[in-house]
Enzyme design. Structure first.
Site, PDB file in Angstrom:
ATOM      1  N   CYS A   2       0.829  -1.202   0.000  1.00  0.00           N
ATOM      2  CA  CYS A   2       0.000   0.000   0.000  1.00  0.00           C
ATOM      3  C   CYS A   2       0.867   1.257   0.000  1.00  0.00           C
ATOM      4  O   CYS A   2       1.981   1.255   0.512  1.00  0.00           O
ATOM      5  CB  CYS A   2      -0.847   0.032   1.264  1.00  0.00           C
ATOM      6  SG  CYS A   2      -1.825  -1.431   1.507  1.00  0.00           S
ATOM      7  N   ARG A  28       5.242  -0.004  -6.169  1.00  0.00           N
ATOM      8  CA  ARG A  28       5.223  -0.820  -4.960  1.00  0.00           C
ATOM      9  C   ARG A  28       4.265  -1.999  -5.063  1.00  0.00           C
ATOM     10  O   ARG A  28       4.333  -2.920  -4.268  1.00  0.00           O
ATOM     11  CB  ARG A  28       4.851   0.039  -3.752  1.00  0.00           C
ATOM     12  CG  ARG A  28       5.832   1.172  -3.496  1.00  0.00           C
ATOM     13  CD  ARG A  28       5.310   2.102  -2.443  1.00  0.00           C
ATOM     14  NE  ARG A  28       5.149   1.422  -1.178  1.00  0.00           N
ATOM     15  CZ  ARG A  28       6.104   1.295  -0.269  1.00  0.00           C
ATOM     16  NH1 ARG A  28       7.289   1.826  -0.495  1.00  0.00           N
ATOM     17  NH2 ARG A  28       5.901   0.664   0.849  1.00  0.00           N
ATOM     18  N   TRP A  80      -2.938  -2.667  -1.430  1.00  0.00           N
ATOM     19  CA  TRP A  80      -2.547  -4.032  -1.785  1.00  0.00           C
ATOM     20  C   TRP A  80      -3.300  -4.903  -0.784  1.00  0.00           C
ATOM     21  O   TRP A  80      -3.031  -4.872   0.416  1.00  0.00           O
ATOM     22  CB  TRP A  80      -1.037  -4.192  -1.622  1.00  0.00           C
ATOM     23  CG  TRP A  80      -0.485  -5.496  -2.105  1.00  0.00           C
ATOM     24  CD1 TRP A  80      -0.187  -5.850  -3.402  1.00  0.00           C
ATOM     25  CD2 TRP A  80      -0.125  -6.637  -1.311  1.00  0.00           C
ATOM     26  NE1 TRP A  80       0.310  -7.125  -3.447  1.00  0.00           N
ATOM     27  CE2 TRP A  80       0.363  -7.628  -2.184  1.00  0.00           C
ATOM     28  CE3 TRP A  80      -0.192  -6.914   0.058  1.00  0.00           C
ATOM     29  CZ2 TRP A  80       0.787  -8.878  -1.738  1.00  0.00           C
ATOM     30  CZ3 TRP A  80       0.237  -8.149   0.510  1.00  0.00           C
ATOM     31  CH2 TRP A  80       0.731  -9.116  -0.387  1.00  0.00           C
ATOM     32  N   ASN A 106      -1.681   2.177   5.927  1.00  0.00           N
ATOM     33  CA  ASN A 106      -0.794   1.071   5.550  1.00  0.00           C
ATOM     34  C   ASN A 106      -0.523   0.275   6.819  1.00  0.00           C
ATOM     35  O   ASN A 106      -0.368   0.859   7.883  1.00  0.00           O
ATOM     36  CB  ASN A 106       0.558   1.584   5.039  1.00  0.00           C
ATOM     37  CG  ASN A 106       0.459   2.234   3.681  1.00  0.00           C
ATOM     38  OD1 ASN A 106      -0.606   2.251   3.070  1.00  0.00           O
ATOM     39  ND2 ASN A 106       1.571   2.775   3.213  1.00  0.00           N
ATOM     40  N   GLY A 107      -0.395  -1.041   6.695  1.00  0.00           N
ATOM     41  CA  GLY A 107      -0.107  -1.859   7.869  1.00  0.00           C
ATOM     42  C   GLY A 107      -1.292  -2.728   8.203  1.00  0.00           C
ATOM     43  O   GLY A 107      -2.209  -2.905   7.396  1.00  0.00           O
ATOM     44  N   GLU A 487      18.081 -17.355  -7.579  1.00  0.00           N
ATOM     45  CA  GLU A 487      17.730 -15.983  -7.947  1.00  0.00           C
ATOM     46  C   GLU A 487      17.294 -15.906  -9.410  1.00  0.00           C
ATOM     47  O   GLU A 487      16.349 -15.196  -9.754  1.00  0.00           O
ATOM     48  CB  GLU A 487      18.927 -15.056  -7.663  1.00  0.00           C
ATOM     49  CG  GLU A 487      18.733 -13.596  -8.002  1.00  0.00           C
ATOM     50  CD  GLU A 487      17.544 -12.923  -7.316  1.00  0.00           C
ATOM     51  OE1 GLU A 487      16.958 -13.499  -6.375  1.00  0.00           O
ATOM     52  OE2 GLU A 487      17.175 -11.819  -7.750  1.00  0.00           O
ATOM     53  N   LYS A 491      13.621 -14.588 -10.554  1.00  0.00           N
ATOM     54  CA  LYS A 491      13.405 -13.465 -11.488  1.00  0.00           C
ATOM     55  C   LYS A 491      12.400 -13.858 -12.557  1.00  0.00           C
ATOM     56  O   LYS A 491      11.500 -13.094 -12.889  1.00  0.00           O
ATOM     57  CB  LYS A 491      14.724 -13.053 -12.184  1.00  0.00           C
ATOM     58  CG  LYS A 491      15.704 -12.290 -11.328  1.00  0.00           C
ATOM     59  CD  LYS A 491      15.370 -10.839 -11.108  1.00  0.00           C
ATOM     60  CE  LYS A 491      14.560 -10.552  -9.891  1.00  0.00           C
ATOM     61  NZ  LYS A 491      14.981 -10.735  -8.582  1.00  0.00           N
ATOM     62  N   GLU A 494       8.876 -14.167 -11.164  1.00  0.00           N
ATOM     63  CA  GLU A 494       8.296 -12.872 -10.794  1.00  0.00           C
ATOM     64  C   GLU A 494       7.787 -12.094 -11.999  1.00  0.00           C
ATOM     65  O   GLU A 494       6.688 -11.555 -11.969  1.00  0.00           O
ATOM     66  CB  GLU A 494       9.356 -11.996 -10.099  1.00  0.00           C
ATOM     67  CG  GLU A 494       9.669 -12.404  -8.690  1.00  0.00           C
ATOM     68  CD  GLU A 494      10.753 -11.510  -8.073  1.00  0.00           C
ATOM     69  OE1 GLU A 494      10.570 -11.082  -6.936  1.00  0.00           O
ATOM     70  OE2 GLU A 494      11.774 -11.246  -8.740  1.00  0.00           O
ATOM     71  N   HIS A 510      17.972 -36.160  -7.953  1.00  0.00           N
ATOM     72  CA  HIS A 510      17.287 -36.812  -6.831  1.00  0.00           C
ATOM     73  C   HIS A 510      15.790 -36.508  -6.870  1.00  0.00           C
ATOM     74  O   HIS A 510      15.187 -36.236  -5.831  1.00  0.00           O
ATOM     75  CB  HIS A 510      17.902 -36.369  -5.506  1.00  0.00           C
ATOM     76  CG  HIS A 510      19.332 -36.791  -5.362  1.00  0.00           C
ATOM     77  ND1 HIS A 510      19.716 -38.104  -5.189  1.00  0.00           N
ATOM     78  CD2 HIS A 510      20.485 -36.085  -5.430  1.00  0.00           C
ATOM     79  CE1 HIS A 510      21.025 -38.185  -5.123  1.00  0.00           C
ATOM     80  NE2 HIS A 510      21.528 -36.959  -5.278  1.00  0.00           N
ATOM     81  N   LYS A 609       6.573  -4.368  -3.885  1.00  0.00           N
ATOM     82  CA  LYS A 609       8.001  -4.061  -3.800  1.00  0.00           C
ATOM     83  C   LYS A 609       8.521  -4.244  -2.381  1.00  0.00           C
ATOM     84  O   LYS A 609       9.612  -4.740  -2.161  1.00  0.00           O
ATOM     85  CB  LYS A 609       8.238  -2.618  -4.276  1.00  0.00           C
ATOM     86  CG  LYS A 609       9.683  -2.154  -4.212  1.00  0.00           C
ATOM     87  CD  LYS A 609      10.534  -2.879  -5.222  1.00  0.00           C
ATOM     88  CE  LYS A 609      11.998  -2.524  -5.158  1.00  0.00           C
ATOM     89  NZ  LYS A 609      12.833  -3.613  -5.700  1.00  0.00           N
TER      90      LYS A 609
HETATM   91  C1  G6P Z   1       9.331  -8.479  -1.811  1.00  0.00           C
HETATM   92  C2  G6P Z   1       9.845  -8.108  -3.182  1.00  0.00           C
HETATM   93  C3  G6P Z   1      11.136  -8.844  -3.485  1.00  0.00           C
HETATM   94  C4  G6P Z   1      12.153  -8.568  -2.384  1.00  0.00           C
HETATM   95  C5  G6P Z   1      11.602  -8.945  -1.009  1.00  0.00           C
HETATM   96  C6  G6P Z   1      12.515  -8.498   0.117  1.00  0.00           C
HETATM   97  O1  G6P Z   1       8.874  -9.780  -1.812  1.00  0.00           O
HETATM   98  O2  G6P Z   1       8.873  -8.407  -4.171  1.00  0.00           O
HETATM   99  O3  G6P Z   1      11.660  -8.391  -4.719  1.00  0.00           O
HETATM  100  O4  G6P Z   1      13.319  -9.278  -2.649  1.00  0.00           O
HETATM  101  O5  G6P Z   1      10.341  -8.310  -0.804  1.00  0.00           O
HETATM  102  O6  G6P Z   1      12.573  -7.098   0.124  1.00  0.00           O
HETATM  103  P1  G6P Z   1      13.684  -6.251   0.876  1.00  0.00           P
HETATM  104  O7  G6P Z   1      13.264  -4.837   0.672  1.00  0.00           O
HETATM  105  O8  G6P Z   1      13.631  -6.667   2.316  1.00  0.00           O
HETATM  106  O9  G6P Z   1      14.982  -6.576   0.258  1.00  0.00           O
END
Ligand code: G6P
Length: 614
Positions: A2, A28, A80, A106-107, A487, A491, A494, A510, A609
């Site tokens: 949010c 975000r 969100w 937010n929260g 990673e 990516k 995502e 395995h 984000k």
């Molecule tokens: C969210 C984002 C990810 C990020 C993760 C941790 O899930 O979508 O891209 O890696 O949070 O975020 P931070 O700000 O703690 O690195």
């Protein structure tokens, strides 16, 4: 997650700045948006599911010219969904007091069910399923003529986290904002005041900001910001200057923020490294860690916590600390760490990795580690973020604002910061000065090595073209390259919505190998570092099942190039730098696959984000 924007002026109309502030927060992640404006005869409230552009269109249709001109105070929000579907009713602002009070939040209000039951008993009718609506009703309930006092009283009853902004038709010249566990920043311009949950919505107006602290409640009027504690005693917070400008959060000619941020990595990493290496002593200078050689020598174990991409960077850190400093290091997913009775104490060094510095699970793990007496440091990108502040000591990444939801430059900056930290720790232990000098030289090469990978963008795009239609992919890596495989898979999940899994190269046989077929490309991390020969064996196993293999191979390594179907060449690198060099190619690969599949790269569905709920 949010986003909140608030605007307060004597004569500038608020609707435009509010909508442009919401646009800045779009990155975000959100699913609905809304605005409340204060008009002389009451509030004007507009909400819409979907994009901010749709809210803007609604305002253009329904906000009269007269109201647009005369409403100079307002609040806005992107939501969100947590409690309740992403519908118009559940979108913020939420109203109370017969439509006289509007609040954005937010929260999470954890005790919202009991608060709601209490209010319902008093005859309050709720129109949404959100936890936020109880906050609006509580403030309205306590409002006896002093909005700040009413807000303090309401917030004292709240368990959970909040960043809020509220306006009331009964107090037309003021806005109240507050924070606890969810960021809120006040931008103090020459004539106008802008409030936001994220400084990127403020820098277009001003770089002079006040970061509220947990427990702060502020009354904002056109000419003043008065900050109080929750028990309504005045507190003072300094005005700080943001050290980057609007250009840093614009696309600068790139089609997407993600691509811009991938290409920014050489400069971002130069900033991460700048002033932090001692080529003569063969060590790193990380004064923000604020640890004496004695404290460093006393450390027995490292725990590296994070979520998502940050967790993967932490996993690379394990190899770096164990190799360079001979010290056991365990990467832990922050929420799992926190809920599994973490055994940490004064001999343990807990390093929290977080781009945003606001991730709720990582923050909770930081607090738990501090409570248990561990030494805690934060490696964060966002200056002044909660984790950076609460950890008290740490290393800022200085990678610049990261707007794309899929994290790229933060990962390479985190690995670089961890490498410098491991070097520093290693030099208090087994690492010789000569080895230290070698590593310093290696770290200084990082920006140029990344540039060399970026030059292969076209070749990577061609490899992506061949495989853009795959529905499943595997990424395999060994040792220090295993987290990079994770990673790479993350990516592509995502941003391209391709089901992908990262595995230790040896683990594939395995079980997961049962899934391999000509439709399941395998991306193999084959940089020429120890362990490569074994991974080449695993590549053979994949090809024997007719899975096409894309190999990230070192330039000149004809053996590895011949062993795969498509080779993407990387510049030669040491073992320590192989994750950074390889991941840049995987970022580009994911980007091109997503582009070819027509995905919305910067704002992937369902993602946020910065995840500020546990
Ligand atoms: C969210 C984002 C990810 C990020 C993760 C941790 O899930 O979508 O891209 O890696 O949070 O975020 P931070 O700000 O703690 O690195």
């Amino acid at each position: 997650m949010c986003g909140i924007v608030g605007f307060m002026s004597r004569n500038t109309p608020a609707a435009g700045p509010l909508v442009s502030g919401l646009h800045r927060l779009e990155y975000r992640g959100y699913d609905s948006a809304g605005v409340a404006l204060v008009a002389p005869d009451g509030l004007r409230v507009y909400k819409q599911t979907g994009k901010v552009a749709e809210l803007d269109a609604l305002l253009k249709r329904e906000l009269s010219e007269e109201d647009r001109r005369r409403c100079t105070i307002g609040i806005a929000h992107t939501r969100w969904a947590t409690h309740g579907l992403p519908t118009r009713e559940n979108a913020h602002p939420h109203l109370a007091g017969g439509g006289t009070l509007a609040l954005v939040h937010n929260g999470i209000v954890e005790n919202y069910a009991s608060l709601r039951a209490g209010l319902e008993k008093r005859g309050v009718q709720f129109v949404s399923q959100t936890d936020t609506e109880v906050l609006a009703h509580l403030v309205a309930h306590y409002d006896q003529g002093d909005l700040l006092a009413a807000t303090c009283k309401a917030l004292r009853r709240v368990e959970g986290t909040y960043g809020i902004a509220l306006v009331s038709a009964k107090h037309p010249g003021e806005m109240i904002v507050a924070r606890k566990g969810s960021p809120l920043v006040i931008g103090v311009g020459e004539s106008d005041i802008v409030v936001a949950s994220d400084v990127s919505a403020i820098v277009a107006f001003t770089r002079q900001v006040i970061y509220l602290k947990d427990g702060d409640v502020a009354r904002i009027t056109p000419g003043s910001v008065d900050i109080h504690s929750l028990d309504n005693a005045p507190v003072s917070r300094e005005v700080q200057e943001v050290d980057w400008d609007i250009g840093a959060i614009e696309k600068g000619g790139y089609e997407h923020f993600m691509l811009k941020e991938i290409f920014e990595q050489p400069d971002a990493l130069r900033n991460t490294i700048r002033g932090r290496l001692d080529p003569t002593g063969g060590t790193a200078i990380l004064s923000g860690l604020n640890l004496s050689p004695r404290e460093l020598a006393a450390i027995r174990r490292l725990v590296i916590i994070g979520c998502g991409t940050s967790l993967h960077a932490g996993m690379v850190g394990k190899y770096l600390f164990e190799d360079l400093a001979d010290i056991p290091a365990s990467p832990e997913q922050a929420a799992e760490f926190r809920y599994c009775n973490p055994i940490v104490g004064p001999d343990d060094w807990v390093i929290a990795l977080s781009q945003s510095g606001e991730t709720a699970d990582t923050l909770a793990a930081v607090r738990e580690s501090i409570r248990k007496g561990a030494l805690v440091s934060g490696l964060c990108n966002v200056v002044g973020s909660t984790i950076a502040r609460e950890a008290g000591r740490g290393v800022y990444l200085h990678a610049g604002p990261e707007i794309s939801v899929a994290s790229t430059k933060a990962f390479t900056a985190q690995v670089t910061a961890l490498l410098m930290t491991a070097l520093k720790l290693g030099r208090t232990r087994r690492l010789s000065r000569e080895e230290g000098i070698r590593l310093v030289a290696e770290i200084m090469r990082i920006p140029d090595l990344i540039s060399a990978v970026l030059e292969r963008n076209d070749a990577i795009a061609r490899a992506a073209e061949k495989h853009a239609n795959a529905n499943d992919m595997f990424f395999i890596g060994r040792g220090i390259l295993y987290p990079t495989a994770l990673e790479g898979a993350l990516k592509i999940k995502e941003i391209a919505y391709v089901h992908a899994e990262g595995y230790q190269a040896a683990e594939l046989k395995h079980g997961p190998i049962a899934l391999l077929c000509p439709k399941t490309p395998v991306v193999a991390l084959l940089a020429d570092i120890p362990g490569k020969e074994k991974t080449l064996g695993n590549v053979q196993e994949c090809r024997a099942r007719r899975a096409p293999v894309i190999g990230l191979v070192t330039e000149g390594d004809s053996e590895a190039a011949a062993a795969v179907d498509d080779a993407i060449t990387l510049p030669p690198t040491s073992r320590e730098l192989a994750p950074i060099v390889s991941v840049v190619a995987l970022q580009l690969f994911a980007y091109h696959v997503a582009r070819l599949r027509g995905c919305e790269i910067d704002q992937p569905r369902n993602l946020a984000k910065s995840v500020t709920v546990e």
